[in-house]
Scaffold this active site. Structure first.
Site, mmCIF file in Angstrom:
data_model
loop_
_atom_site.group_PDB
_atom_site.id
_atom_site.type_symbol
_atom_site.label_atom_id
_atom_site.label_comp_id
_atom_site.label_asym_id
_atom_site.label_seq_id
_atom_site.Cartn_x
_atom_site.Cartn_y
_atom_site.Cartn_z
ATOM 1 N N ASN A 402 0.824 -1.201 0.000
ATOM 2 C CA ASN A 402 0.000 0.000 0.000
ATOM 3 C C ASN A 402 0.866 1.263 0.000
ATOM 4 O O ASN A 402 0.976 1.953 -1.008
ATOM 5 C CB ASN A 402 -0.930 -0.034 1.220
ATOM 6 C CG ASN A 402 -1.953 1.080 1.200
ATOM 7 O OD1 ASN A 402 -1.805 2.058 0.494
ATOM 8 N ND2 ASN A 402 -2.998 0.921 1.980
ATOM 9 N N ASP A 403 1.536 1.509 1.123
ATOM 10 C CA ASP A 403 2.295 2.753 1.237
ATOM 11 C C ASP A 403 3.408 2.865 0.200
ATOM 12 O O ASP A 403 3.737 3.969 -0.233
ATOM 13 C CB ASP A 403 2.898 2.862 2.639
ATOM 14 C CG ASP A 403 1.813 3.017 3.695
ATOM 15 O OD1 ASP A 403 0.718 3.484 3.334
ATOM 16 O OD2 ASP A 403 2.062 2.671 4.856
ATOM 17 N N VAL A 404 3.979 1.733 -0.209
ATOM 18 C CA VAL A 404 5.125 1.785 -1.122
ATOM 19 C C VAL A 404 4.726 2.146 -2.544
ATOM 20 O O VAL A 404 5.580 2.349 -3.390
ATOM 21 C CB VAL A 404 5.917 0.465 -1.134
ATOM 22 C CG1 VAL A 404 6.498 0.187 0.228
ATOM 23 C CG2 VAL A 404 5.062 -0.692 -1.608
ATOM 24 N N VAL A 405 3.416 2.196 -2.827
ATOM 25 C CA VAL A 405 2.970 2.635 -4.153
ATOM 26 C C VAL A 405 2.132 3.901 -4.046
ATOM 27 O O VAL A 405 1.426 4.258 -4.973
ATOM 28 C CB VAL A 405 2.152 1.534 -4.870
ATOM 29 C CG1 VAL A 405 3.047 0.378 -5.263
ATOM 30 C CG2 VAL A 405 1.003 1.042 -4.011
ATOM 31 N N SER A 443 0.754 2.926 7.593
ATOM 32 C CA SER A 443 0.978 4.262 8.115
ATOM 33 C C SER A 443 -0.331 4.983 8.388
ATOM 34 O O SER A 443 -0.346 6.049 8.968
ATOM 35 C CB SER A 443 1.816 5.077 7.138
ATOM 36 O OG SER A 443 1.072 5.263 5.956
#
Lengths: 476, 101
Positions: A402-405, A443
């Site tokens: 999720n956060d990494v994209v 996050s």
């Protein structure tokens, strides 16, 4: 005999360095650990011949104790290391690392207690630990003791947190101030050991250092754990190097300091990949404050897609890039994903895996999980290598990430993720996101990618969704 | 014994060596490498053996025993998990090496 032992230590140290060197390429990595292992066996066997041990008054008892301790400690570690699941690897590394720190601290304890004992029974009656050991040995011994002890208790807390046995991140109010004071007091007792010959001082010193390790680690957020583990790894190395000096053991000095510096660099690399500074991890209590970010209105709606349609889209794609996250590993979907990859490859689709540096629970963890499922490492691409390639990608399949994209890391300066390097999945023609629900990521930050025009959501458990995709692709 | 300036040289050179080794490592190997370096500081076992070997009182023997116990755990555990991880890294043309799995 002494010369032979020193030669064995020298060879061991060389094998460690060559082994670590070979571990820096996937082709030779396996050989690397075997070389290092051979070095360890050689050094251990040589130590049994050490005159220091053989000349002791209690040689037979001590050697027996050594063998029992190796059998117990080694046996337990062998058993637990063979049994642990790949997803639980980070906490296991933390545990073994903590043991190393504890061992270094215990070595220092034996030396310091012995010196204080000798000093107290000296003819003058007022000798100090420093008089007995010499200034250099005493200083490095005490430093190694404090570092090793912090690494020991801190690693155990890190293990407990990652293993889900400890969830609290607050112990006391003003934790950071208390930690700073505690650190000063602990150092004060360290100095006191140097100038006295009191056993009580040594005991209090160790207790304080143990508490300090706990206090430092408890406030650290779950996402920052890899940085802490890596840092403790470096600290243990440093402690081992210092105690190596105390014992006059070259192999310990070299191996310890090599790990100390390599670990420090690795810690920085990890922190950088996560867009945090090492100081931040410790003092800002990130991950606790950052989690409460209000989602200020979603620009659009999530578009749902069924597995059937997603399967068609992927079967006729020229290139599919799969972006796995820790959610995939939790759902144990990696084997299904690899099966899907093989079917797509047979159909002539080019499939690549894109790994963000912090995918999984620490850098490289995702690669291990994929490797376990059978994915060859030459299909796996780092962020820098794949990002330009998303423009030529028909489908980017995001699973459990999720956060990494999250594109707001690039566009929205108010986002807590702002500045973190991301995978540019949004540049692909189509983005399919396999996700359990509509919630936010680790996050707690809203992800605009999910609302983008080219993105479609495939809701469901990772493993189930992957099975459905396999079905859909097979039927075509 | 290693003393004074010689020790400083060893500290310095070992420090550079560690830095040099890590700086060229691809991200995919960071976890195994962290685990591998974790294994390497298991050399503390050797020092723990000496500490227990030269112990004179029961108290020192107890602490020494704990040291060897922990050191052996570090060395053996570090080896086992690193080896398990690295064993899984295979290139796609694995037929060249024979499909042994």
């Amino acid at each position: 005999m002494e010369t032979l032992i020193q030669a064995a230590y020298l060879i061991a140290a060389a094998l460690f360095i060559l082994g670590l060197k070979q571990m820096s390429s996937p082709v030779t990595a396996r050989r690397g650990i075997i070389w290092a292992g051979a070095g360890m066996v050689l050094a251990t066997l040589a130590t049994f011949m050490s005159p220091q041990i053989l000349d002791s008054d209690q040689v037979s008892i001590n050697i027996m104790l050594i063998i029992i301790a190796i059998a117990l400690g080694g046996g337990y570690a062998w058993y637990s290391g063979k049994k642990v699941a790949m997803t639980d690897m980070p906490q296991m590394i933390a545990m073994y690392n903590g043991m190393g720190g504890g061992a270094a601290a215990a070595i220092a304890a034996v030396e310091l207690i012995k010196a204080s004992n000798e000093a107290a029974h000296d003819v003058t009656g007022s000798s100090t630990v420093a008089d007995m050991l010499g200034a250099d040995v005493a200083i490095l011994g005490i430093l190694g003791a404090i570092i090793g002890t912090i690494s020991f208790s801190g690693s155990i807390i890190a293990w407990a947190k990652l293993d889900g046995r400890l969830n609290r991140s607050k112990l006391l109010p003003m934790q950071h101030v208390i930690n700073a004071l505690l650190a000063i007091v602990t150092l004060g007792f360290g100095v006191a050991i140097y100038f006295t010959n009191s056993l009580d001082t040594i005991i209090i010193f160790y207790l304080l250092a143990l508490v300090l390790g706990v206090f430092i680690t408890v406030p650290v957020g779950g996402a920052d754990m890899p940085v802490i583990i890596s840092l403790f790894n470096a600290l243990t190395g440093l402690a081992v190097g210092f105690e190596g000096y105390v014992l006059g053991n070259a192999a310990m000095i070299i191996a310890g300091i090599v790990v100390g510096s390599a670990g420090s660099l690795l810690t920085q690399l990890m922190a950088k990949a996560m867009n945090r500074s090492v100081a931040n991890v410790f003092f800002a209590g990130v991950g606790t404050d950052a989690a409460v970010v209000s989602s200020d209105g979603n620009e659009g709606v999530m578009k749902e897609i069924q597995a059937q349609d997603a399967g068609i889209l992927m079967s006729f794609a020229s290139q599919v890039v799969i972006i796995p996250g820790y959610g995939m590993a939790v759902a144990q979907a990696q084997h299904k994903i690899w099966e899907l990859t093989q079917i797509l490859t047979e159909k002539g689709v080019k499939v690549k895996f894109a790994i963000h540096p912090v995918a999984g629970r620490m850098p490289g963890h995702m690669n291990v999980l994929l490797a376990e499922a059978g994915v060859p490492y030459d299909m796996i691409y780092d962020m820098e290598d794949i990002n330009a390639d998303f423009k030529n990608t028909t489908v980017a399949l995001v699973i459990g990430a999720n956060d990494v994209v999250n594109p707001s890391a690039k566009t929205d300066s108010s986002s807590p993720l702002f500045g973190m390097p991301i995978l540019d999945a949004i540049d692909a023609d189509n983005v399919i996101v396999i996700k359990r629900g509509r919630g936010t990521g680790f996050s707690g930050v809203e992800n605009p990618l999910f609302f983008a025009d080219n993105a479609k959501m495939l809701f469901g458990d990772g493993q189930k969704a992957a099975s459905e995709l396999i079905q859909a692709v097979k039927e075509l | 014994m290693i003393e004074g300036l010689a020790a400083i040289y060893i500290f310095m050179l070992a420090g550079f060596t560690g830095y040099e080794i890590i700086s060229k490592v691809p991200v995919i190997l960071h976890t195994p490498l962290m685990s591998g370096s974790n294994f390497v500081h298991g050399i503390v076992l050797v020092g723990a053996m000496v500490a227990l070997g030269i112990a004179e009182t029961t108290g020192q023997q107890v602490i020494g025993f704990i040291a060897v116990l922990l050191g052996a755990g570090n060395a053996v555990g570090g080896y086992v998990v690193t080896e398990r991880m690295l064993e899984m890294f295979r290139p796609s043309n694995k037929k060249a090496k024979g499909e042994d799995s």
